[in-house]
Scaffold this motif. Structure first.
Motif, PDB file in Angstrom:
ATOM      1  N   ARG A 169       0.744  -1.191   0.059  1.00  0.00           N
ATOM      2  CA  ARG A 169       0.010  -0.012  -0.155  1.00  0.00           C
ATOM      3  C   ARG A 169       0.868   1.173  -0.124  1.00  0.00           C
ATOM      4  O   ARG A 169       0.630   2.254  -0.685  1.00  0.00           O
ATOM      5  CB  ARG A 169      -0.823  -0.019   1.286  1.00  0.00           C
ATOM      6  CG  ARG A 169      -2.065  -1.053   1.053  1.00  0.00           C
ATOM      7  CD  ARG A 169      -2.843  -0.702   2.502  1.00  0.00           C
ATOM      8  NE  ARG A 169      -3.949  -1.732   2.593  1.00  0.00           N
ATOM      9  CZ  ARG A 169      -4.633  -1.980   3.478  1.00  0.00           C
ATOM     10  NH1 ARG A 169      -4.554  -1.408   4.865  1.00  0.00           N
ATOM     11  NH2 ARG A 169      -5.762  -2.747   3.649  1.00  0.00           N
ATOM     12  N   VAL A 172       2.169   1.902  -3.496  1.00  0.00           N
ATOM     13  CA  VAL A 172       1.125   2.449  -4.165  1.00  0.00           C
ATOM     14  C   VAL A 172       0.657   3.830  -4.037  1.00  0.00           C
ATOM     15  O   VAL A 172       0.524   4.785  -4.767  1.00  0.00           O
ATOM     16  CB  VAL A 172      -0.263   1.606  -4.020  1.00  0.00           C
ATOM     17  CG1 VAL A 172      -1.380   2.280  -4.929  1.00  0.00           C
ATOM     18  CG2 VAL A 172      -0.039  -0.035  -4.772  1.00  0.00           C
ATOM     19  N   ASP A 173       0.626   4.209  -2.702  1.00  0.00           N
ATOM     20  CA  ASP A 173       0.220   5.571  -2.267  1.00  0.00           C
ATOM     21  C   ASP A 173       1.260   6.636  -2.835  1.00  0.00           C
ATOM     22  O   ASP A 173       0.830   7.674  -3.249  1.00  0.00           O
ATOM     23  CB  ASP A 173       0.188   5.672  -0.759  1.00  0.00           C
ATOM     24  CG  ASP A 173      -1.066   5.174  -0.234  1.00  0.00           C
ATOM     25  OD1 ASP A 173      -2.049   4.642  -0.801  1.00  0.00           O
ATOM     26  OD2 ASP A 173      -1.133   4.693   1.013  1.00  0.00           O
ATOM     27  N   LEU A 176       1.638   6.019  -7.156  1.00  0.00           N
ATOM     28  CA  LEU A 176       0.337   6.145  -8.154  1.00  0.00           C
ATOM     29  C   LEU A 176       0.098   7.717  -8.535  1.00  0.00           C
ATOM     30  O   LEU A 176      -0.715   8.065  -9.382  1.00  0.00           O
ATOM     31  CB  LEU A 176      -0.847   5.696  -7.486  1.00  0.00           C
ATOM     32  CG  LEU A 176      -2.134   5.260  -8.268  1.00  0.00           C
ATOM     33  CD1 LEU A 176      -1.834   4.438  -9.392  1.00  0.00           C
ATOM     34  CD2 LEU A 176      -3.297   4.821  -7.536  1.00  0.00           C
ATOM     35  N   ARG A 181       1.001   6.202 -15.035  1.00  0.00           N
ATOM     36  CA  ARG A 181       0.484   5.182 -14.286  1.00  0.00           C
ATOM     37  C   ARG A 181       0.117   3.923 -15.514  1.00  0.00           C
ATOM     38  O   ARG A 181      -0.767   4.106 -16.236  1.00  0.00           O
ATOM     39  CB  ARG A 181      -1.228   5.712 -14.116  1.00  0.00           C
ATOM     40  CG  ARG A 181      -1.279   6.620 -13.100  1.00  0.00           C
ATOM     41  CD  ARG A 181      -2.437   7.500 -13.030  1.00  0.00           C
ATOM     42  NE  ARG A 181      -3.472   6.829 -12.673  1.00  0.00           N
ATOM     43  CZ  ARG A 181      -4.107   6.699 -11.584  1.00  0.00           C
ATOM     44  NH1 ARG A 181      -3.792   7.506 -10.523  1.00  0.00           N
ATOM     45  NH2 ARG A 181      -5.315   5.875 -11.332  1.00  0.00           N
ATOM     46  N   ALA A 189      -2.854  -0.976  -7.407  1.00  0.00           N
ATOM     47  CA  ALA A 189      -3.775  -0.292  -6.730  1.00  0.00           C
ATOM     48  C   ALA A 189      -4.888  -0.967  -6.652  1.00  0.00           C
ATOM     49  O   ALA A 189      -5.739  -1.244  -5.568  1.00  0.00           O
ATOM     50  CB  ALA A 189      -3.953   1.147  -7.571  1.00  0.00           C
TER      51      ALA A 189
END
Length: 296
Positions: A169, A172-173, A176, A181, A189
């Motif tokens: 996570r 991704v945070d 992203l 992307r 995600a």
């Protein structure tokens, strides 16, 4: 192999095998066969083709290497980006094969991705692939229990690896939000959202919409249909599935069977589950499909 640009011998060999003179599918297939520890039939399943077709592809790739005199040497650092797409796909397919039951392969794929992110820290897709694998691998212990496959919604979350999920996570945070992307980052995600409670299925559908526009992949379309069904739209999901040409793919038939079951079309569901059972390659999946059939 004296070049020290790449700090890992196996990753060095993967970059060496992924030569851009070959088509990307040939690069990936040959590397999986030579270095990835996968048999020809396993590689064929990755590409949704027959074993004989894959044998011919591998033979043609080897012949091209020989006749064109393609050099077997480690690429210099400035040429690594042109080989990255094939390298990422090799690592991803090694992980997928491992996720189906060979934990050693899954762990090795994650290790290679960690080395790759250190080697190419400005490549968001490398981080996306690492996060994707971490989020999926975190649920390994809960996915198969006592030899039986357990669906996401029925898994015991106390068996999930919270450390891997947190790391995935976090990647991704922070990744992203960038301009790029790519497919692996979007899949990461989606995988991260699937570890949350409750799962935000409408958001996952939106991400699959984005992923579909990038990849034009029927496998992505199939997964988008699953997300739609989870968002309480099984009829829309079935409409998508019915137009896909994936008749040799186990999960096409099992997904179709599940959607037909939900819509009360029992006989059609039985047929679809039987077709999936004929294509299943692992005992937990066979048991799951047999349970589904027995319950109809």
């Amino acid at each position: 192999m004296l070049d020290d640009t790449i700090p890992d011998d196996r990753l060095k060999l993967i970059f060496t095998c992924c030569h851009p003179a070959l088509a990307i599918e040939a690069q990936v297939a040959l590397t999986l066969r030579t270095l990835g520890g996968l048999a020809t039939d396993e590689i064929a399943r990755c590409f949704l083709v027959s074993t004989e077709t894959m044998k011919r592809r591998l033979t043609r790739a080897r012949m091209k290497i020989e006749t064109a005199g393609i050099p077997f040497r480690v690429p210099p650092g400035h040429l690594l980006p042109e080989r990255l797409a094939a390298v990422l796909k090799v690592i991803y397919l090694i992980f997928n094969e491992g996720y189906g039951g060979r934990a050693d392969l899954a762990s090795e794929a994650i290790r290679l991705a960690r080395v790759l992110t250190g080697l190419m820290p400005d490549e968001p897709e490398a981080f996306g692939l690492l996060a994707l694998m971490l989020c999926h691998d975190a649920r390994r212990s809960a996915r198969v229990v006592d030899g039986h496959l357990v669906l996401l919604e029925d898994q015991d979350h106390t068996l999930w690896n919270s450390g891997q999920i947190a790391e995935g996570r976090s990647i991704v945070d922070r990744t992203l939000t960038g301009r790029h992307r790519g497919p692996y980052l979007i899949q990461a995600a989606i995988a991260a959202l699937q570890t949350e409670q409750p799962v935000d299925w409408p958001q996952i559908v939106a991400l699959y919409d984005e992923l579909t526009s990038l990849t034009r992949s029927p496998i992505v379309e199939l997964n988008r249909a699953v997300a739609l069904a989870q968002a309480s739209l099984p009829e829309a999901a079935l409409t998508i599935v019915e137009r896909l040409d994936l008749t040799n793919y186990q999960y096409f038939h099992s997904t179709r069977g599940e959607l037909l079951r939900r819509l009360g079309r029992t006989e059609e569901a039985r047929t679809a589950y039987r077709q999936a059972l004929e294509l299943a390659h692992s005992d937990p999946e066979r048991r799951f499909l047999q349970r589904r059939l027995a319950a109809l």
